[in-house]
Design a protein around this motif. Sequence first.
Motif, PDB file in Angstrom:
ATOM      1  N   ILE A 274      14.595 -14.153  -1.531  1.00 13.05           N
ATOM      2  CA  ILE A 274      13.333 -14.555  -2.152  1.00 13.05           C
ATOM      3  C   ILE A 274      12.189 -13.700  -1.617  1.00 13.05           C
ATOM      4  O   ILE A 274      11.326 -13.231  -2.369  1.00 13.05           O
ATOM      5  N   GLY A 275      12.183 -13.461  -0.302  1.00 13.67           N
ATOM      6  CA  GLY A 275      11.154 -12.613   0.282  1.00 13.67           C
ATOM      7  C   GLY A 275      11.187 -11.206  -0.292  1.00 13.67           C
ATOM      8  O   GLY A 275      10.148 -10.626  -0.626  1.00 13.67           O
ATOM      9  N   LYS A 276      12.382 -10.660  -0.453  1.00 15.56           N
ATOM     10  CA  LYS A 276      12.516  -9.315  -1.011  1.00 15.56           C
ATOM     11  C   LYS A 276      12.076  -9.287  -2.469  1.00 15.56           C
ATOM     12  O   LYS A 276      11.436  -8.332  -2.921  1.00 15.56           O
ATOM     13  N   THR A 277      12.401 -10.341  -3.195  1.00 16.92           N
ATOM     14  CA  THR A 277      11.996 -10.435  -4.604  1.00 16.92           C
ATOM     15  C   THR A 277      10.488 -10.397  -4.739  1.00 16.92           C
ATOM     16  O   THR A 277       9.930  -9.680  -5.574  1.00 16.92           O
ATOM     17  N   MET A 278       9.815 -11.170  -3.893  1.00 17.90           N
ATOM     18  CA  MET A 278       8.363 -11.281  -4.017  1.00 17.90           C
ATOM     19  C   MET A 278       7.638 -10.060  -3.453  1.00 17.90           C
ATOM     20  O   MET A 278       6.440  -9.908  -3.677  1.00 17.90           O
ATOM     21  N   GLU A 279       8.344  -9.182  -2.749  1.00 18.17           N
ATOM     22  CA  GLU A 279       7.735  -7.939  -2.276  1.00 18.17           C
ATOM     23  C   GLU A 279       7.684  -6.880  -3.361  1.00 18.17           C
ATOM     24  O   GLU A 279       6.965  -5.886  -3.237  1.00 18.17           O
ATOM     25  N   GLU A 280       8.435  -7.069  -4.422  1.00 16.87           N
ATOM     26  CA  GLU A 280       8.504  -6.083  -5.493  1.00 16.87           C
ATOM     27  C   GLU A 280       7.133  -5.911  -6.153  1.00 16.87           C
ATOM     28  O   GLU A 280       6.551  -6.880  -6.670  1.00 16.87           O
ATOM     29  N   PRO A 281       6.564  -4.689  -6.160  1.00 16.60           N
ATOM     30  CA  PRO A 281       5.236  -4.472  -6.754  1.00 16.60           C
ATOM     31  C   PRO A 281       5.142  -4.907  -8.219  1.00 16.60           C
ATOM     32  O   PRO A 281       4.114  -5.424  -8.656  1.00 16.60           O
ATOM     33  N   GLY A 282       6.224  -4.694  -8.974  1.00 11.96           N
ATOM     34  CA  GLY A 282       6.201  -5.105 -10.375  1.00 11.96           C
ATOM     35  C   GLY A 282       6.058  -6.605 -10.537  1.00 11.96           C
ATOM     36  O   GLY A 282       5.351  -7.089 -11.430  1.00 11.96           O
TER      37      GLY A 282
END
Length: 325
Positions: A274-282
């Motif tokens: 989830i943390g990695k998902t929300m780091e995505e600039p898009g």
Amino acid sequence: MLNCTRRSYLASVLLAALLPASGFATDYPNRPLRLIVPYNAGGSTDLLGRIFAQRLSTVLGQPVVVENNGGAASMIGSGLVARAAPDGYTLGLLDTAFAINPSLYTKIPYNSLRDFDFLSVIATANAVLVVNTQRVKARNITELVAQAKARPDQLSFASAGSGTVIHLHGETLKNAAGINLLHVPYKGAGPAIADLLGGQVDMMFNLAGLVTQQVQSGALAPIAVTGHTRSKQFPQTPTFAEAGFSGVDAASLWVVAAPKGLPADVHARLVQAIGKTMEEPGVQAKLAENSFETTVIPAPRALAFVEQQMTKFSAAVKTSGATPN
């Protein structure tokens, strides 16, 4: 907010590092996940859920299918999450109604704190108080409070229904400013904003992105925003706290939860993903376009944040005497 997101993600990575040497369960996930959105298709929670699920699918390497289960002020869908197997294949996207419901309803088909693993808050959203410029002369909160005190119970505010977050923002303002406003509940935010624009009511709280065009046209004027930071859409409009009304700061929230009892390695894998998902600039860009703030608060702090919001809204419900529609 990007720095907050990065710090939260790094915290989740450190959590994963504390697992035994075997690491995550080697076969998780090995089939599609479902993300229960406790509303019908359309609306802010469904939109956020689809943006989130699309990217989470890539991060986990398995499809994440959005499943809409609306009704009963989000309690039907939330109940499905609580009763699902705690295996990591059923997630729920719970929102502000989840935090309000314990104070509003006497019977809820789950225990709001004990039946869930709160994996991470992923977004928050502040509301802006807007007034109809033809009906209200005030252009800031000080002027509005003075006008309300000069005309008690004559200025009206619309809401999406009794006990909704839009309603409770108004009740919190009344208490913080010591003013009397007339509450006019509607069956949804759409009819409420239509009557605000039509001049049937004086003001209402709403997400900034939903009133930007009307403010630009001059039909509505922004007075102040909830939360602790200014709105990206209205950077010149102060927060209520900046204007001296610190109690009007509750934000809408969206938290990813799972049934209570996830295996530790699955729990850690999901928090990290989830943390990695929300780091995505898009992802962040899409959320910003739709008035969401990327706010990553991973477990165990996610539970504390949900409890904090429940406390704030509980006080507003009690003071207002709000009842379900």
